[in-house]
Design an enzyme around this catalytic site. Structure first.
Site, short mmCIF file in Angstrom:
data_model
loop_
_atom_site.label_atom_id
_atom_site.label_comp_id
_atom_site.label_asym_id
_atom_site.label_seq_id
_atom_site.Cartn_x
_atom_site.Cartn_y
_atom_site.Cartn_z
N LYS A 282 3.03 -0.15 9.37
CA LYS A 282 2.75 0.80 8.30
C LYS A 282 3.15 2.20 8.77
CE LYS A 282 -0.82 1.33 4.84
NZ LYS A 282 -1.99 0.72 4.21
N GLU A 361 -14.08 -6.78 -4.95
CA GLU A 361 -15.11 -6.10 -5.75
C GLU A 361 -16.16 -7.07 -6.26
OE1 GLU A 361 -11.84 -5.57 -5.98
OE2 GLU A 361 -11.64 -3.46 -5.44
N ARG A 389 -13.37 -5.03 -12.20
CA ARG A 389 -13.16 -6.38 -11.67
C ARG A 389 -14.45 -7.19 -11.60
NH1 ARG A 389 -8.48 -7.25 -8.09
NH2 ARG A 389 -6.88 -6.98 -9.66
C1 LIG Z 1 -8.70 -3.99 -7.03
C2 LIG Z 1 -8.29 -2.86 -6.13
N1 LIG Z 1 -9.16 -2.41 -5.18
C3 LIG Z 1 -8.78 -1.39 -4.37
C4 LIG Z 1 -7.54 -0.82 -4.48
C5 LIG Z 1 -7.16 0.38 -3.63
N2 LIG Z 1 -6.04 0.04 -2.72
C6 LIG Z 1 -4.78 0.40 -2.99
S1 LIG Z 1 -3.70 -0.08 -1.82
C7 LIG Z 1 -4.94 -0.78 -0.92
C8 LIG Z 1 -4.64 -1.43 0.38
C9 LIG Z 1 -3.73 -2.58 0.23
O1 LIG Z 1 -3.51 -3.12 1.48
P1 LIG Z 1 -2.32 -4.10 1.72
O2 LIG Z 1 -2.26 -5.08 0.61
O3 LIG Z 1 -2.42 -4.65 3.09
O4 LIG Z 1 -1.04 -3.17 1.56
P2 LIG Z 1 -0.50 -2.02 2.56
O5 LIG Z 1 -0.85 -0.72 1.93
O6 LIG Z 1 -1.13 -2.19 3.89
O7 LIG Z 1 0.95 -2.21 2.60
C10 LIG Z 1 -6.18 -0.63 -1.54
C11 LIG Z 1 -7.47 -1.10 -1.01
C12 LIG Z 1 -6.69 -1.31 -5.48
N3 LIG Z 1 -5.49 -0.78 -5.71
N4 LIG Z 1 -7.08 -2.34 -6.27
#
Ligand SMILES: Cc1ncc(C[n+]2csc(CCOP(=O)(O)OP(=O)(O)O)c2C)c(N)n1
Length: 634
Positions: A282, A361, A389
């Site tokens: 990342k 959630e 959700r």
């Molecule tokens: C239902 C929901 N909960 C929380 C989020 C906030 N959120 C956006 S990106 C993210 C992290 C995603 O992690 P990952 O899938 O590993 O992707 P990365 O950013 O590490 O590439 C979160 C928690 C969201 N977009 N949707």
């Protein structure tokens, strides 16, 4: 020298580039993303991590015929730059500009819109079935992070995909991070794979086998060979294979050559669900983001924020810390948003009482319900949009059983740049209809701390909903006190109109009242505080003497605070009144700053005053002239 990027108008333009040119292009993409996103704000580190993966996907697959479904869509900036949107890239997340997520309206290369996590495998599987039923043969690729894959919905989809056995490609983009480090047993398993030295050796030997294979050799046979030979080292394989997937990986997500080789193999030979495990870093290529991926997950727009004044999220966390010291039964639950909810200060002092449950959630809410049955006082710290959700969990697990769970609902109302998928404009409606639940919204950050205290003491399910961003800068009382449930307060007296405002709409309503006063219209302004239960005696008393009632809220009008007031007035037989409801119309709200959007929907002081004036037809034209005149000189 012109950049290579200037010649990329569609993925087809990538196909003829040499390996050296592709490396150059990757560097240009990173540069473009860093310079733009540090200005516009957005998801920086996640995008820097998928530069090579995105290039490889667009070289191997044929979008838009082949469907690439990005989970969350927050890492789709490289994809946007390569799919004809580079000219508009500077408008990312700006009002009227490109969305910060994938969006079907924006491009034919976005087959599925997102913003919320963990939808990609379900959506991709739906496309797979549509393809198969229509006798077509395109490829469908879901790209999902190790954070998003931990959600229940992802597992439901993987389970179903394995059962159906259709040709679907899932790419697990594993960087070890959600926004914070990914939590859970699966995360541990993946990290064992990433960091196991023995496995690294196996990978090197595995690579040799791949390169020694005759062209066109079946991928399935390849993975069988690898598996037979090094079975004990392939720790994650059983999970995916038990789910019915062919597992391939892990492979280096920054090695374009390896990515293309393996993706091509998968494209040519997969005939069942296949999971390709790609390991990325990342923030790759930008050392501040590589060394602090949490901070650089999402950066703010230049000039954004008000560093001086504490945000509502900060005041929430400070209050939790204070309450946790006094109340040993208090626990805090966050579904993967400890940073957004500013929970580090609570976690530092009470690590055993703060639970990051991952992007889950639904689990967060029922987990809290279970805790409450045993006497704990759980506070679910959650964004308004993500609580959507867990609607059934709210009803079935918490409120139906009348369990004392506190919902600290951050980002209620207009959130701004994240746009349609993230606006918190539905919560008042979906909360107000649930029996047993108390629903409150503070007028400022000081009232937030008192309402949180009230909620913790209440012994019933209670939601406290507050806006995104800085508070009003008011002084925080040293002592916390309970606010009587269902009691509003009159902040200003006037006999011509009563403005009943909720939460963040109270301050602009007061300003609007002052503007109206200069026009000779005197308004009573009420801080409603509770939308469930309503302060019926106050509203009935006011409506008995004041014949014009205006409600103001940052929520959709359908089923919102105003709608509850209308119902009360109707039930009380007050049919002689002029009533106006100010709020969000029946639509999804675009991205743009909070200020722009509040002005657009008439939720700032000017807009509220204008709408109140519509109840005074004789004053309207003069007032509009004044407002316009002001705007011209500003
Ligand atoms: C239902 C929901 N909960 C929380 C989020 C906030 N959120 C956006 S990106 C993210 C992290 C995603 O992690 P990952 O899938 O590993 O992707 P990365 O950013 O590490 O590439 C979160 C928690 C969201 N977009 N949707």
């Amino acid at each position: 020298m012109p950049r290579l990027l200037e010649k990329i108008d569609s993925p087809a333009d990538l196909k003829g580039l040499s390996p050296a040119a592709l490396e150059e292009l990757a560097a240009e993409l990173r540069h473009e993303i860093i310079t733009t996103v540090t200005n516009t704000g957005g998801h920086l580190a996640s995008n820097l991590g998928v530069v090579e993966l995105t290039i490889a996907l667009h070289r191997v697959f044929n979008s838009p015929r082949d469907k690439i479904v990005w989970d969350v869509g927050h890492q789709s900036y490289v994809h946007k730059l390569l799919t004809g949107r580079r000219h508009e890239f500077g408008s990312l997340r700006q009002y009227g500009g490109l969305s910060g997520f994938t969006c079907r309206d924006e491009s034919e290369h976005d087959p599925f819109g997102a913003g919320h996590a963990s939808t990609s495998v379900s959506a991709a599987l739906g496309m797979v079935i549509a393809r198969d039923l229509s006798g077509d043969d395109y490829h469908v690729v879901a790209v999902i992070g190790d954070g998003a894959i931990t959600a229940g919905m992802s597992f439901e989809a993987l389970n179903h995909a394995g059962h159906l056995g259709s040709r679907l490609i899932v790419i697990l983009n594993d960087n070890g991070m959600s926004i914070s480090p990914t939590v859970g047993a699966l995360a541990k398993l993946l990290s064992r794979v990433r960091f196991n030295q023995r496995l690294r050796k196996v990978k090197t030997r595995g690579k040799k086998i791949i390169s020694a294979l005759p062209r066109g050799e079946d991928l399935w046979q390849l993975s069988q060979k690898l598996e037979d030979r090094f079975k004990e080292f392939f720790m994650p394989t059983p999970i995916w294979e038990e789910l019915g997937f062919t597992y391939i990986g892990p492979i280096d997500g920054h090695n374009l050559h390896d990515l293309e080789t393996v993706l091509t193999q998968v494209r040519n030979s997969a005939n069942k669900p296949t999971l390709l495990h790609v390991v990325t870093t990342k923030g790759k290529g930008y050392s501040p983001a590589e060394s602090n991926a949490v901070y650089f997950h999402g950066v703010s727009a230049k000039g954004g924020g008000n560093g001086e004044i504490a945000s509502y999220s900060e005041v929430f966390a400070q209050t939790m810390l204070r309450l946790a010291r006094e109340e040993p039964r208090l626990v805090v639950i966050t579904p993967a948003m400890p940073e957004g909810n500013c929970l580090s200060i609570v976690e530092a002092e009470f690590p055993e009482r703060v639970f990051d449950v991952g992007i889950c959630e639904q689990h967060a809410v029922t987990f809290a319900a279970g805790m409450a049955t045993q006497g704990l006082i759980p506070v679910v710290a959650i964004y308004s949009t993500f609580l959507q959700r867990a609607f059934d969990q709210l009803i079935h697990d918490v409120c139906l059983q009348n369990l004392p769970v506190v919902f600290a609902i951050d980002r209620g109302g207009i959130v701004g740049d994240d746009g349609k998928t993230h606006q918190g404009t539905f919560d008042i409606s979906y909360l107000t209809l649930i029996p047993n639940l108390v629903v409150a919204a503070p007028k400022d950050e000081n009232e937030l701390q008192h309402l949180l205290y009230t909620a913790v003491k209440s012994g019933c399910p209670m939601a406290v909903r507050y806006p995104r961003g800085a508070g009003l800068g008011v002084t925080l009382d040293a002592e916390l006190h309970e606010i009587p449930i269902g009691e509003g307060e009159v902040l200003r007296y006037g006999e011509n109109v009563a403005i009943l405002a909720l939460g963040a709409s109270v301050a602009p309503s007061l300003k609007a009242a002052n503007k109206l006063s200069t026009r000779g219209i005197e308004a009573t302004v009420v801080n409603a505080r509770f939308t469930r239960p309503l302060d019926t005696s106050l509203i009935n008393e006011l409506s008995g003497r004041i014949k014009r009632i205006v409600t103001v809220e940052e929520n959709v009008l359908t089923g919102g605070f105003g709608s509850s007031v209308n119902q009360l007035l109707h039930e009380s037989g007050r049919c002689d009144l002029q009533v106006k409801n100010v709020g969000i119309p029946d639509e999804f709200i675009e991205h743009g700053t909070q200020a722009i959007l509040r002005a657009k929907y008439g939720l700032d002081a000017e807009g509220i005053a204008k709408q109140v004036l519509e109840l005074f037809p004789d004053s309207v034209s003069e007032f509009s002239l004044k407002v316009e005149g002001k705007a011209k000189t500003a």
